[in-house]
Enzyme design. Structure first.
Site, short mmCIF file in Angstrom:
data_model
loop_
_atom_site.label_atom_id
_atom_site.label_comp_id
_atom_site.label_asym_id
_atom_site.label_seq_id
_atom_site.Cartn_x
_atom_site.Cartn_y
_atom_site.Cartn_z
CG HIS A 187 -11.55 8.26 -0.57
ND1 HIS A 187 -10.60 7.27 -0.70
CD2 HIS A 187 -10.90 9.31 -0.01
CE1 HIS A 187 -9.45 7.69 -0.23
NE2 HIS A 187 -9.59 8.93 0.19
CE1 TYR A 208 2.24 -3.88 -10.81
CE2 TYR A 208 0.08 -4.81 -11.03
CZ TYR A 208 1.16 -4.52 -10.27
OH TYR A 208 1.19 -4.90 -8.97
CD GLU A 241 -23.58 5.12 13.92
OE1 GLU A 241 -24.11 6.17 13.52
OE2 GLU A 241 -23.45 4.83 15.12
#
Ligand SMILES: [Zn+2]
Ligand SMILES: [Zn+2]
Length: 433
Positions: A129, A327, A413
């Site tokens: 990720h 595309y 966080e």
């Protein structure tokens, strides 16, 4: 390891280096944060490639189902749609991407991805990720939870979308083709965010109007005549035509586009031949083209085709090159009055000094498909950088890794907390009672 109550604000302030007003928004986030962080770590450790986001989608679907949403899976492949109906009122969609990237993580984090899979061509690739979509998903699920627990504070229909295939620009289209806005209510407004290191965690930035670029992908096949490498007179060499074409394409931006207009033409791949003594019969190249203005876009695409054909003709190629526009996606457009209205909302919950205006960026995004359906869109940026490292980078220290880098990692966080606070505030404003 999450400090939940009275010290949370202090912790948050230390983490971000930014002082936040203690608000009820922060308190609401405290209640859902530990689970959101745990989901983030789980998704980060288990990334999936484009259009194969099955496990990721299932995690999202199960959390949203438990939070009380009506959930449909497999919309346009691995897409997830979750609805929470709460009386009469507008429908607002909040979208997250599901996809990770074929990048080998090198952050050295304890929760770094070690996933390796075979890609579409059968090659083993590492998966990560590296674009922060894991943080978007964790934020969306926590936002969903808060919205479900506070139905007395909004009215209408909240629609959450987990969209596959964003990195290849084909997921939004697949969901539309599978009835995203016909089987489900068509939203009145579409919202999404994206984390990056261009701002410190704790901040958000807004770009009214054009947010990024039109992106077009082209494949050009140049035809020659194959032959022996020692007898070039008997062949027409497509490698030489391709080389000339690549150089001639550079003159589009430097000589044809009006100075000051934005355009990029990049030949990102060039393939021909198998060995030294064979002149191949064709060469293939793939291009990405980025523009902001629609007229410039048309001009650049026409120039590419003209140059490719002319270079082939100049070399006496046996046939015209094949130019395939495989595309294209439009730039994301942020409805300016909507952006201004939501700027005030975000300033109220985050503090005025944490909401800035940013110029348009270059990477593209298929969120534009939502906007292209006539739905006003609000796509904003979420700061992800560790504030201390960000300040060091600004004063000549090491540059922070960009999205898609094997080193990319948000300061989780403060970024995740800010994402949740921002999403909840935006949704409540758009779904005002
Ligand atoms: Zn990306
Ligand atoms: Zn992304």
């Amino acid at each position: 390891m999450f400090i939940r109550s009275p010290f949370t604000l202090v912790t948050f302030t230390l983490l971000t280096g930014l002082a936040f007003p203690q608000t009820s928004a922060q308190t609401e986030v405290d209640q859902v944060y530990p689970e959101a962080h745990e989901l983030y770590l789980d998704i980060h450790r288990n990334p999936e490639l484009s259009l194969h986001e099955g496990q990721t989608a299932a995690k999202l679907a199960s959390r949203l189902g438990s939070a009380g949403y009506e959930v449909r899976e497999h919309v346009g492949g691995t897409g997830v749609v979750a609805l929470l109906k709460n009386g009469a009122g507008p429908t607002v969609v909040l979208r997250t991407e599901l996809v990770a990237l074929p990048v080998e993580e090198k952050t050295g984090l304890a929760y770094a991805s070690k996933v390796r899979v075979k890609d579409a061509s059968g090659t083993e690739v590492a998966v990560m990720h590296a674009c922060g979509h894991d943080l978007h998903m964790a934020s969306l699920v926590a936002t969903a939870e808060i919205m479900a627990r506070s139905k007395d504070r909004w009215q209408g229909t909240l629609m959450l979308v987990g969209q596959p295939g964003e990195e290849g620009f084909d997921g939004a289209r697949a969901m539309m083709n599978d009835g995203l806005f016909t089987r489900f209510p068509k939203p009145d407004v579409a919202v999404a965010l994206h984390v990056s290191n261009t701002e410190p965690a704790g901040m958000v930035s807004i770009t009214p109007g054009i947010y990024n670029t039109n992106a077009d992908s082209l494949r050009i096949t140049i035809y020659g005549r194959g032959g022996h490498g020692a007898s070039p007179q008997s062949a027409i060499d497509p490698i030489v035509i391709a080389a000339r074409t690549v150089l001639a394409l550079q003159t589009i931006v430097s000589r044809e586009v009006k100075p000051g207009e934005m355009a990029v033409v990049t030949v990102g791949s060039l393939h021909a031949g198998t060995r030294d003594n064979i002149i191949p019969d064709h060469a293939e190249m793939a291009l990405t083209v980025r523009t902001r203005d629609q007229e410039i876009r048309k001009q650049v695409l026409a120039s590419i085709e003209r140059i490719a054909k002319a270079e082939a003709a100049a070399a006496g190629a046996p046939r015209e090159p094949l130019v395939e526009h495989y595309y294209g996606t439009d730039a994301v457009y942020n409805d300016p009055p909507l952006a201004e209205r939501l700027r005030v909302v975000l300033a109220e919950v985050l503090g005025k000094e944490h909401v800035i205006t940013a110029p348009p960026i270059l990477p593209s995004e298929d969120f534009s498909y939502f906007v292209a359906q006539g739905i006003p869109g609000f796509y904003f940026s979420l700061g992800g950088a560790d504030p201390q490292k960000f300040a060091q980078a600004k004063s000549g220290g090491p540059a922070l890794p960009s999205n898609h880098s094997p080193m990319f990692t948000p300061d989780v966080e403060p970024a995740l907390r800010t994402g949740i606070v921002a999403e909840v505030a935006v949704l409540r404003s758009l779904l005002k009672r």
